[in-house]
Design an enzyme around this catalytic site. Structure first.
Site, PDB file in Angstrom:
ATOM      1  N   ARG A 109      41.934  90.503  36.449  1.00 60.83           N
ATOM      2  CA  ARG A 109      41.902  89.099  36.901  1.00 60.83           C
ATOM      3  C   ARG A 109      40.496  88.537  37.049  1.00 60.83           C
ATOM      4  NH1 ARG A 109      45.786  91.121  40.452  1.00 60.83           N
ATOM      5  NH2 ARG A 109      47.911  90.596  39.809  1.00 60.83           N
ATOM      6  N   LYS A 131      31.217  78.745  29.312  1.00 55.32           N
ATOM      7  CA  LYS A 131      32.405  78.638  28.445  1.00 55.32           C
ATOM      8  C   LYS A 131      32.558  79.927  27.661  1.00 55.32           C
ATOM      9  CE  LYS A 131      32.616  73.761  27.055  1.00 55.32           C
ATOM     10  NZ  LYS A 131      32.494  72.909  25.849  1.00 55.32           N
ATOM     11  N   GLU A 173      20.002  73.693  17.194  1.00 51.09           N
ATOM     12  CA  GLU A 173      20.697  73.514  18.479  1.00 51.09           C
ATOM     13  C   GLU A 173      19.682  73.227  19.602  1.00 51.09           C
ATOM     14  OE1 GLU A 173      24.055  72.678  19.436  1.00 51.09           O
ATOM     15  OE2 GLU A 173      24.541  74.355  18.144  1.00 51.09           O
ATOM     16  N   LYS A 213      20.461  72.197  29.180  1.00 52.40           N
ATOM     17  CA  LYS A 213      21.881  72.554  29.241  1.00 52.40           C
ATOM     18  C   LYS A 213      22.284  72.921  30.661  1.00 52.40           C
ATOM     19  CE  LYS A 213      25.768  74.845  27.179  1.00 52.40           C
ATOM     20  NZ  LYS A 213      26.342  75.786  26.217  1.00 52.40           N
ATOM     21  N   GLU A 223      33.285  69.913  31.755  1.00 49.49           N
ATOM     22  CA  GLU A 223      33.272  68.943  30.657  1.00 49.49           C
ATOM     23  C   GLU A 223      34.285  67.822  30.857  1.00 49.49           C
ATOM     24  OE1 GLU A 223      32.553  70.636  26.819  1.00 49.49           O
ATOM     25  OE2 GLU A 223      33.139  68.795  25.786  1.00 49.49           O
ATOM     26  N   ARG A 227      29.004  66.334  30.176  1.00 47.25           N
ATOM     27  CA  ARG A 227      28.746  67.512  29.343  1.00 47.25           C
ATOM     28  C   ARG A 227      29.026  67.246  27.862  1.00 47.25           C
ATOM     29  NH1 ARG A 227      30.234  73.885  30.723  1.00 47.25           N
ATOM     30  NH2 ARG A 227      29.462  74.698  28.762  1.00 47.25           N
ATOM     31  N   ASN A 231      27.602  67.555  22.623  1.00 44.52           N
ATOM     32  CA  ASN A 231      28.252  67.583  21.310  1.00 44.52           C
ATOM     33  C   ASN A 231      27.572  66.657  20.308  1.00 44.52           C
ATOM     34  OD1 ASN A 231      30.183  69.449  22.085  1.00 44.52           O
ATOM     35  ND2 ASN A 231      31.513  67.860  22.939  1.00 44.52           N
ATOM     36  N   HIS A 234      27.990  67.032  16.538  1.00 44.52           N
ATOM     37  CA  HIS A 234      29.025  68.051  16.335  1.00 44.52           C
ATOM     38  C   HIS A 234      30.338  67.521  15.753  1.00 44.52           C
ATOM     39  CE1 HIS A 234      26.230  70.659  18.315  1.00 44.52           C
ATOM     40  NE2 HIS A 234      27.060  71.680  18.287  1.00 44.52           N
ATOM     41  N   HIS A 238      31.192  69.898  12.945  1.00 42.71           N
ATOM     42  CA  HIS A 238      32.383  70.752  12.949  1.00 42.71           C
ATOM     43  C   HIS A 238      33.218  70.540  11.691  1.00 42.71           C
ATOM     44  CE1 HIS A 238      32.325  71.353  17.593  1.00 42.71           C
ATOM     45  NE2 HIS A 238      31.766  72.357  16.966  1.00 42.71           N
ATOM     46  N   HIS A 251      26.489  77.301  11.636  1.00 42.36           N
ATOM     47  CA  HIS A 251      26.753  76.228  12.589  1.00 42.36           C
ATOM     48  C   HIS A 251      25.568  75.253  12.615  1.00 42.36           C
ATOM     49  CE1 HIS A 251      28.386  74.299  16.131  1.00 42.36           C
ATOM     50  NE2 HIS A 251      27.278  74.535  16.797  1.00 42.36           N
TER      51      HIS A 251
HETATM   52  N1  LIG Z   1      30.411  79.420  24.681  1.00 45.55           N
HETATM   53  C1  LIG Z   1      29.606  78.461  24.288  1.00 45.55           C
HETATM   54  O1  LIG Z   1      29.233  77.579  25.073  1.00 45.55           O
HETATM   55  C2  LIG Z   1      29.144  78.445  22.884  1.00 45.55           C
HETATM   56  C3  LIG Z   1      28.115  77.563  22.511  1.00 45.55           C
HETATM   57  C4  LIG Z   1      27.662  77.600  21.196  1.00 45.55           C
HETATM   58  C5  LIG Z   1      28.226  78.482  20.289  1.00 45.55           C
HETATM   59  N2  LIG Z   1      29.234  79.306  20.670  1.00 45.55           N
HETATM   60  C6  LIG Z   1      29.842  80.245  19.716  1.00 45.55           C
HETATM   61  O2  LIG Z   1      28.842  81.122  19.235  1.00 45.55           O
HETATM   62  C7  LIG Z   1      29.220  81.589  17.951  1.00 45.55           C
HETATM   63  C8  LIG Z   1      28.013  81.586  17.055  1.00 45.55           C
HETATM   64  O3  LIG Z   1      27.024  82.398  17.608  1.00 45.55           O
HETATM   65  P1  LIG Z   1      25.746  82.884  16.784  1.00 45.55           P
HETATM   66  O4  LIG Z   1      25.162  81.762  16.044  1.00 45.55           O
HETATM   67  O5  LIG Z   1      24.911  83.637  17.730  1.00 45.55           O
HETATM   68  O6  LIG Z   1      26.368  83.788  15.651  1.00 45.55           O
HETATM   69  P2  LIG Z   1      26.893  85.305  15.611  1.00 45.55           P
HETATM   70  O7  LIG Z   1      27.263  85.821  16.917  1.00 45.55           O
HETATM   71  O8  LIG Z   1      27.926  85.277  14.547  1.00 45.55           O
HETATM   72  O9  LIG Z   1      25.635  86.103  15.069  1.00 45.55           O
HETATM   73  C9  LIG Z   1      25.108  85.791  13.806  1.00 45.55           C
HETATM   74  C10 LIG Z   1      24.768  87.044  13.013  1.00 45.55           C
HETATM   75  O10 LIG Z   1      23.559  87.605  13.501  1.00 45.55           O
HETATM   76  C11 LIG Z   1      23.710  89.002  13.729  1.00 45.55           C
HETATM   77  N3  LIG Z   1      22.783  89.322  14.804  1.00 45.55           N
HETATM   78  C12 LIG Z   1      22.897  89.003  16.112  1.00 45.55           C
HETATM   79  N4  LIG Z   1      21.778  89.337  16.779  1.00 45.55           N
HETATM   80  C13 LIG Z   1      20.940  89.900  15.875  1.00 45.55           C
HETATM   81  C14 LIG Z   1      19.625  90.426  15.948  1.00 45.55           C
HETATM   82  N5  LIG Z   1      18.901  90.390  17.081  1.00 45.55           N
HETATM   83  N6  LIG Z   1      19.086  90.935  14.822  1.00 45.55           N
HETATM   84  C15 LIG Z   1      19.770  90.909  13.658  1.00 45.55           C
HETATM   85  N7  LIG Z   1      21.004  90.405  13.522  1.00 45.55           N
HETATM   86  C16 LIG Z   1      21.582  89.900  14.623  1.00 45.55           C
HETATM   87  C17 LIG Z   1      25.156  89.173  14.023  1.00 45.55           C
HETATM   88  O11 LIG Z   1      25.573  90.501  13.734  1.00 45.55           O
HETATM   89  C18 LIG Z   1      25.803  88.146  13.100  1.00 45.55           C
HETATM   90  O12 LIG Z   1      25.973  88.667  11.811  1.00 45.55           O
HETATM   91  C19 LIG Z   1      30.352  80.700  17.481  1.00 45.55           C
HETATM   92  O13 LIG Z   1      31.552  81.418  17.512  1.00 45.55           O
HETATM   93  C20 LIG Z   1      30.371  79.570  18.500  1.00 45.55           C
HETATM   94  O14 LIG Z   1      31.662  79.048  18.705  1.00 45.55           O
HETATM   95  C21 LIG Z   1      29.691  79.303  21.946  1.00 45.55           C
HETATM   96 ZN   LIG Z   2      26.603  73.723  18.587  1.00 49.85          ZN
END
Ligand SMILES: NC(=O)c1ccc[n+]([C@@H]2O[C@H](COP(=O)([O-])OP(=O)(O)OC[C@H]3O[C@@H](n4cnc5c(N)ncnc54)[C@H](O)[C@@H]3O)[C@@H](O)[C@H]2O)c1
Ligand SMILES: [Zn+2]
Length: 352
Positions: A109, A131, A173, A213, A223, A227, A231, A234, A238, A251
């Site tokens: 939980r 989030k 970003e 942020k 949000e 918040r 976006n 976006h 998206h 992204h």
């Molecule tokens: N929760 C939130 O508020 C929030 C905000 C923005 C994005 N997101 C989510 O985040 C995700 C995208 O995250 P991301 O851009 O970090 O991509 P990701 O987690 O897919 O990582 C990108 C790539 O980099 C590699 N990688 C990670 N760290 C590394 C390092 N230090 N050295 C070498 N390779 C490395 C990973 O293995 C992967 O192949 C999406 O799913 C998105 O929805 C969430």
């Molecule tokens: Zn984004």
């Protein structure tokens, strides 16, 4: 929701992980990915030390950001004998932190978790704000929870191994956060994105983006209103990501196009200085180039994605435009056609 997670920021900080936060009494359950473990696994295990209960590596491709990934974490945690005073350590990019944070939200939980992001995007965005989510076949991030980490440790040295394309995605970003929430920071960074991409040093703008942020999320954790300004870029971003099957463009590449177009629309409808809108577009051009070339405004797939977004967004989710840097405005009546028209014009400007 307690959005104000303690933050540690500094190069080499990972080594101090064990002394960085007030941890619960138990043990650490490490969630990472194969790739991240390959490059930095020894460092995180060394930093956690003898409190490590177990480690699981998930597949961190976006198409695997699913409930099945969460289930595999829950299985492993139960098998390892996880207790209420144990905690999750999420070590990876945004996929890892979204999945691990959600698992922490439902394990027993809800247990505490700590984010140690390893991508620039996760440092600037995904690990901040509480989030967590996984994707559903019907759409991205449809299943999740607000569950803030009890600590976020940001060590930019971890980015040394990050592929250029991912680093660039994170820079977009960061620029977005500054544009909506830090006029001085945005001005200072204008003309600096390409240099940061080359030098691989974005520490100052990264920290400024995190502060933006944190401040916005602190005022509107769930949000309900403000918040949404995060976006910016976006709506169209998206749609372009969906159009590319979440594989073709990062992204950041898709959002760079969305921001360039949002800038143009901002000049027309929200009073953004037209010369500044052009500068923003030029700044983003190199980051947006592939996505803007690939994203044909006449493609039915983009229109479909924009329509879906509009349907999903009832009254609550208006489009974000800029009156000026640091002064975002929410606009209710921007339909898919406006975004496509903006895309056509930005395309003509970027693709010569
Ligand atoms: N929760 C939130 O508020 C929030 C905000 C923005 C994005 N997101 C989510 O985040 C995700 C995208 O995250 P991301 O851009 O970090 O991509 P990701 O987690 O897919 O990582 C990108 C790539 O980099 C590699 N990688 C990670 N760290 C590394 C390092 N230090 N050295 C070498 N390779 C490395 C990973 O293995 C992967 O192949 C999406 O799913 C998105 O929805 C969430
Ligand atoms: Zn984004």
């Amino acid at each position: 929701v307690t959005p104000d997670s303690p933050l540690r920021f500094g190069r080499g900080g990972l080594a101090e992980f064990a002394g960085s936060f007030e941890y619960p009494g138990g043990r650490a359950f490490l969630v990472t990915s194969e790739e991240v473990a390959r490059v930095h696994g020894a460092a995180i295990r060394g930093a956690i030390g003898s409190r490590l209960l177990a480690e699981i590596r998930i597949d961190d491709r976006e198409e695997k950001k699913t409930l099945a990934a969460v289930a595999s974490i829950l299985d492993r945690a139960v098998e390892a004998g996880l207790r209420r005073d144990d905690f999750v350590v999420a070590f990876g990019g945004g996929v890892v932190s979204d999945v691990a944070g959600f698992a922490a939200a439902v394990l027993l939980r809800g247990i505490q978790w700590y984010a140690v992001p390893t991508t620039l995007l996760a440092m600037a965005d995904a690990s901040i704000g509480g989030k967590t989510a996984v994707d559903h076949p019907a759409g991205k991030n449809l299943i999740g929870a607000f569950h803030s980490p009890s600590g976020v440790l940001i060590d930019p040295d971890l980015l040394d191994t990050l592929p250029d394309r991912q680093f660039r995605s994170g820079l977009v970003e960061i620029y977005k956060a500054l544009l909506v929430g830090d006029a001085k920071g945005a001005e200072a960074f204008l003309g600096g994105l390409e240099a940061a991409a080359r030098s691989r040093d974005a520490d100052a703008p990264l920290l400024a983006a995190i502060r933006v942020k944190e401040a916005i999320v602190g005022r509107d954790p769930l949000e309900r209103g403000e918040r949404r300004v995060l976006n910016f870029g976006h709506t169209l971003g998206h749609a372009i990501e969906a159009f590319g099957g979440y594989r073709r463009f990062t992204h950041g590449e898709a959002v760079a196009v969305g921001m360039a177009v949002a800038g143009v629309l901002s000049a027309e409808r929200a009073g953004l200085d037209a010369a500044l809108a052009s500068e923003i577009r030029r700044e983003l051009a190199a980051f947006a180039k592939d996505a803007v070339e690939g994203a044909d405004p006449a493609s039915p797939a983009i229109l479909r994605a924009l329509d879906l977004d509009k349907k999903a967004s009832s009254r609550g989710r208006a489009a974000v435009l800029l009156k000026a840097p640091g002064k975002p405005v929410l606009v209710e009546d921007l339909g898919p056609e406006s975004w496509l028209e903006g895309l056509r014009r930005v395309r003509d400007g970027i693709v010569l």
